[in-house]
Design an enzyme around this catalytic site. Sequence first.
Site, PDB file in Angstrom:
ATOM      1  N   GLU A 193       1.163  -1.223  -0.064  1.00 28.70           N
ATOM      2  CA  GLU A 193       0.489  -0.013   0.157  1.00 28.70           C
ATOM      3  C   GLU A 193       0.775   1.287  -0.507  1.00 28.70           C
ATOM      4  OE1 GLU A 193      -4.274  -1.658   2.122  1.00 28.70           O
ATOM      5  OE2 GLU A 193      -2.472  -1.089   3.419  1.00 28.70           O
ATOM      6  N   CYS A 205       3.877   8.368   1.755  1.00 25.23           N
ATOM      7  CA  CYS A 205       3.662   7.896   2.570  1.00 25.23           C
ATOM      8  C   CYS A 205       3.827   6.114   1.624  1.00 25.23           C
ATOM      9  CB  CYS A 205       3.147   7.342   3.180  1.00 25.23           C
ATOM     10  SG  CYS A 205       3.711   6.031   4.621  1.00 25.23           S
ATOM     11  N   CYS A 223       6.603  -7.130   6.252  1.00 21.97           N
ATOM     12  CA  CYS A 223       7.628  -7.022   7.660  1.00 21.97           C
ATOM     13  C   CYS A 223       7.635  -7.754   8.335  1.00 21.97           C
ATOM     14  CB  CYS A 223       6.736  -4.890   8.089  1.00 21.97           C
ATOM     15  SG  CYS A 223       8.076  -4.746   9.652  1.00 21.97           S
ATOM     16  N   CYS A 252       6.181  -6.354  15.589  1.00 25.57           N
ATOM     17  CA  CYS A 252       5.588  -5.027  16.752  1.00 25.57           C
ATOM     18  C   CYS A 252       4.626  -5.215  16.625  1.00 25.57           C
ATOM     19  CB  CYS A 252       6.006  -3.370  16.225  1.00 25.57           C
ATOM     20  SG  CYS A 252       7.891  -2.678  16.070  1.00 25.57           S
ATOM     21  N   CYS A 279       1.453  -3.028  15.358  1.00 26.76           N
ATOM     22  CA  CYS A 279       1.590  -2.798  13.942  1.00 26.76           C
ATOM     23  C   CYS A 279       0.994  -3.779  12.879  1.00 26.76           C
ATOM     24  CB  CYS A 279       2.788  -2.466  13.248  1.00 26.76           C
ATOM     25  SG  CYS A 279       3.171  -1.656  11.922  1.00 26.76           S
ATOM     26  N   CYS A 284      -1.251   5.883   9.775  1.00 30.48           N
ATOM     27  CA  CYS A 284      -0.084   4.861  10.677  1.00 30.48           C
ATOM     28  C   CYS A 284      -0.578   3.603  11.280  1.00 30.48           C
ATOM     29  CB  CYS A 284       0.398   6.049  12.079  1.00 30.48           C
ATOM     30  SG  CYS A 284       1.053   7.410  11.571  1.00 30.48           S
TER      31      CYS A 284
END
Length: 350
Positions: free
Chosen positions: A88, A101, A108, A112, A115, A332
């Site tokens: 994205e 962004c 990833c 975390c 997230c 975020c």
Amino acid sequence: MTSLYHPTRDELATLLHGEPRYRLDQLWTGLYTHFQRPADITTLPAAMRSRLAVELPESLVEVKRETSNTGDTVKFLWHLLEGQHPIETVLMYYDTRATVCVSTQAGCAMACGFCATGQAGFNRHLSTGEIVEQVVRAAREAATHSRRIDNIVFMGMGEPLANEPAVWGAVERIHDDIGISARHLTISTVGIVPGIRTLATRPLPVNLAVSLHAARNDLRNELVPINTRYPLEMLMQACRDYLHEKRRRVTFEWALIDSVNDTDQDAQELAELCFQLTPAAHVNLIPLNPTPGWPTVGSSPARVAAFQRILRNLGVNATTRQNRGTEIAAACGQLAAGQPVTVTPKPPRR
Ligand code: SAH
């Protein structure tokens, strides 16, 4: 197979070998000044346009484009041409500027828990061309509203400094060819110390943002698992060295999580870390956005304001990030590109 925004100018020169030199200029200007597809670069002969369209396909296949209710945030969902992984990109319009962004990895590996990208896991690194093309495709959308792109933040899916060479290739292309200055480029990292050190040796002084979220190793180990490899002392030393080398103020990002990292004591500890840098680090507070795999909620607006006030009273330059596009999961930590996520059963509480 290479893609449209991957080859360097020299590599394109090889592809155009035997053609007059100005053809390369026309192609490069079409791609980087006008953000055109080869088929639309009408200064080139038709036969060359069709040949280039086949030899240099775009690397991002648009799957979906969503716009927030207010119209100021646009989220693109792409599939990568090679491997079909979803990624994205988010385009944000502000009064006087526009920011893109970009994602740096499909998924990833940093895990975390709060997230959504971390919850979904890692597929692969993005190439320089795939990162640059996100900027170009967003710039094309912006151009339809007579807007230009001013800032690029490497804050989408993935950990930029786990893919530093490709990210740096993109930084140079965006700087040199699209023409966005280093002060308008920001790389956000979870705190990969060797990556920060490599970045410090690179020629352009890009902004460094560090996703801190905790100022004590025990809490940070839980929130940001890579902290067990690069604990706070090592991370702070790398930040000090980066700042010394680049003379650019470092930013600490802090997602405020209710009763986890939003107490007065957390603010105090964070301020102490900020003052370990000279000039002191700037703090960017982000009220935690909801994600499917993390049950804990963000701090209340009153708590966010109180936390910011404590920091300011201690002399820290602290701002709160405007929340953008939560209703289209573009904010975020919400970028999962529709992939299933792993649920964290018990987030930390203190
Ligand atoms: N991997 C890099 C780049 C991602 S930037 C990094 O971690 O810095 C995305 C930013 O959003 C990071 O600061 C990240 O910690 C933060 N974030 C992640 N999940 C979030 C959430 N649920 N709410 C608010 N911010 C979040």
